[in-house]
Scaffold this motif. Structure first.
Motif, short mmCIF file in Angstrom:
data_model
loop_
_atom_site.label_atom_id
_atom_site.label_comp_id
_atom_site.label_asym_id
_atom_site.label_seq_id
_atom_site.Cartn_x
_atom_site.Cartn_y
_atom_site.Cartn_z
N THR A 172 -42.51 -18.46 5.13
CA THR A 172 -43.46 -19.57 5.13
C THR A 172 -42.82 -20.93 5.41
N GLN A 173 -41.50 -20.99 5.39
CA GLN A 173 -40.81 -22.24 5.70
C GLN A 173 -40.78 -22.52 7.21
N HIS A 174 -41.05 -21.51 8.01
CA HIS A 174 -40.97 -21.66 9.46
C HIS A 174 -42.33 -21.95 10.07
N SER A 175 -42.32 -22.33 11.32
CA SER A 175 -43.56 -22.62 12.04
C SER A 175 -44.47 -21.40 12.04
N PRO A 176 -45.71 -21.55 11.58
CA PRO A 176 -46.63 -20.41 11.58
C PRO A 176 -46.95 -19.92 13.00
N VAL A 177 -46.87 -20.83 13.97
CA VAL A 177 -47.08 -20.43 15.36
C VAL A 177 -45.94 -19.51 15.81
N ALA A 178 -44.71 -19.93 15.52
CA ALA A 178 -43.54 -19.13 15.92
C ALA A 178 -43.55 -17.77 15.24
N VAL A 179 -43.89 -17.74 13.97
CA VAL A 179 -43.91 -16.49 13.22
C VAL A 179 -45.00 -15.56 13.76
N SER A 180 -46.18 -16.11 14.01
CA SER A 180 -47.29 -15.30 14.51
C SER A 180 -46.98 -14.70 15.88
N VAL A 181 -46.44 -15.52 16.78
CA VAL A 181 -46.11 -15.02 18.12
C VAL A 181 -44.98 -14.01 18.05
N THR A 182 -44.04 -14.21 17.14
CA THR A 182 -42.95 -13.25 16.95
C THR A 182 -43.49 -11.88 16.53
N LYS A 183 -44.45 -11.88 15.60
CA LYS A 183 -45.04 -10.62 15.17
C LYS A 183 -45.80 -9.95 16.31
N ILE A 184 -46.56 -10.73 17.05
CA ILE A 184 -47.32 -10.19 18.17
C ILE A 184 -46.38 -9.54 19.18
N SER A 185 -45.28 -10.21 19.48
CA SER A 185 -44.33 -9.71 20.47
C SER A 185 -43.61 -8.45 19.97
N MET A 210 -45.85 -25.18 23.69
CA MET A 210 -46.50 -26.49 23.78
C MET A 210 -46.80 -27.07 22.40
N SER A 211 -46.58 -26.27 21.37
CA SER A 211 -46.88 -26.72 20.01
C SER A 211 -45.89 -27.79 19.55
N GLU A 212 -46.37 -28.72 18.74
CA GLU A 212 -45.49 -29.74 18.15
C GLU A 212 -44.54 -29.13 17.13
N ASP A 213 -44.80 -27.86 16.77
CA ASP A 213 -43.92 -27.19 15.81
C ASP A 213 -42.50 -27.05 16.34
N VAL A 214 -42.35 -26.97 17.67
CA VAL A 214 -41.02 -26.82 18.25
C VAL A 214 -40.15 -28.04 17.92
N MET A 215 -40.70 -29.23 18.13
CA MET A 215 -39.95 -30.45 17.83
C MET A 215 -39.70 -30.57 16.33
N LYS A 216 -40.69 -30.20 15.52
CA LYS A 216 -40.51 -30.27 14.07
C LYS A 216 -39.41 -29.33 13.61
N SER A 217 -39.32 -28.17 14.22
CA SER A 217 -38.29 -27.19 13.85
C SER A 217 -36.90 -27.72 14.20
N PHE A 218 -36.79 -28.36 15.35
CA PHE A 218 -35.51 -28.95 15.73
C PHE A 218 -35.11 -30.04 14.74
N MET A 219 -36.08 -30.82 14.30
CA MET A 219 -35.81 -31.88 13.32
C MET A 219 -35.35 -31.29 11.99
N MET A 220 -35.97 -30.17 11.59
CA MET A 220 -35.58 -29.51 10.35
C MET A 220 -34.15 -28.98 10.44
N SER A 221 -33.81 -28.38 11.60
CA SER A 221 -32.46 -27.84 11.78
C SER A 221 -31.41 -28.94 11.82
N SER A 222 -31.87 -30.18 12.08
CA SER A 222 -30.94 -31.32 12.11
C SER A 222 -30.82 -32.00 10.76
N GLY A 223 -31.54 -31.48 9.77
CA GLY A 223 -31.39 -31.99 8.41
C GLY A 223 -32.60 -32.73 7.87
N ALA A 224 -33.65 -32.91 8.65
CA ALA A 224 -34.84 -33.60 8.15
C ALA A 224 -35.48 -32.78 7.03
#
Length: 238
Positions: A172-185, A210-224
């Motif tokens: 649940t800490q990760h982007s729900p879009v990324a998790v959902s697409v990962t399961k589908i794939s 195209m989701s804003e979750d991608v940028m948010k995930s990068f920010m989290m990995s950078s320490g935000a």
């Protein structure tokens, strides 16, 4: 909802089919109405019973098709339909006292709601898998982990709950879009070739990236530390 957790509330996870349920076996038993010729014809009885099997299959497949990851925490008995149910989950963890069994052959039938189709794809079409399905023998938590049916074995049921919660919390800490697409794939790729799977994920990510979750995930990995992902919209229904 970002992740689902399924567990049994009694002495075990699932004891399988209720062999005392007369309604379930009604279609298999000879009809007392000898005047009804359709009830005596084997082909007609078979076609009538087929829809009941398909309905049961759909009930289990619904868990597999859940749009979010499903974790099952297994303790005690997980036999027959319990294995069918566990096979539909994405992640399986169990306690040391868990006992598994594909026991349908003991009842005179082949498992028909998913185990024979999903179990080998989870752990491989090995000699051990066929032995378990042909004999109906039980196997323990250690064996389940060894063949890859479960990913973790906990010493106690309390530890099992903690481990299951830990997995769910990480998801649940990760982007729900990324998790959902990962399961589908993952589910799609299981039943298709590598090339088909690559084309499928290319199509999925052409919109998911195209989701804003991608940028948010990068920010989290950078320490935000103050990043929050928006909730997914409810799935539409007819």
């Amino acid at each position: 909802c970002r992740c689902g957790l399924l567990k049994g509330s009694g002495k075990g996870f699932c004891g399988g089919i209720d062999v005392t349920d007369q309604n379930f076996f009604a279609e298999l038993s000879p009809s007392e109405n000898n005047d009804d010729k359709s009830s005596q014809d084997a082909a007609r009885k078979s076609l009538a019973f087929r829809s009941q099997i398909l309905q049961m299959q759909d009930a289990f497949t619904a868990l597999e098709e859940c749009p979010v990851p499903v974790v099952v925490a297994i303790h005690g008995a997980c036999v027959g339909a319990g294995v069918d149910l566990a096979c539909c989950a994405d992640i399986r963890v169990c306690s040391k006292n868990a006992v598994f069994g594909v026991r349908e052959v003991r009842l005179g039938l082949a498992a028909d709601v998913g185990t024979l189709q999903r179990f080998p794809k989870i752990v491989g079409f090995s000699s051990r898998v066929k032995e378990l399905c042909f004999t109906g023998d039980d196997f323990d938590a250690e064996d389940a982990c060894k063949i890859g049916f479960v990913s973790r074995v906990s010493e106690t049921e309390e530890d099992l709950q903690k481990n299951a919660d830990e997995i769910c919390n990480k998801i649940t800490q990760h982007s729900p879009v990324a998790v959902s697409v990962t399961k589908i794939s993952l589910n799609y790729s299981r039943d298709h070739s590598v090339d088909e799977g690559l084309k499928h994920i290319a199509l999925q990510n052409s919109s998911a990236l195209m989701s804003e979750d991608v940028m948010k995930s990068f920010m989290m990995s950078s320490g935000a530390a103050d990043i929050a992902f928006d909730a997914m919209r409810a799935h539409s229904r007819l």
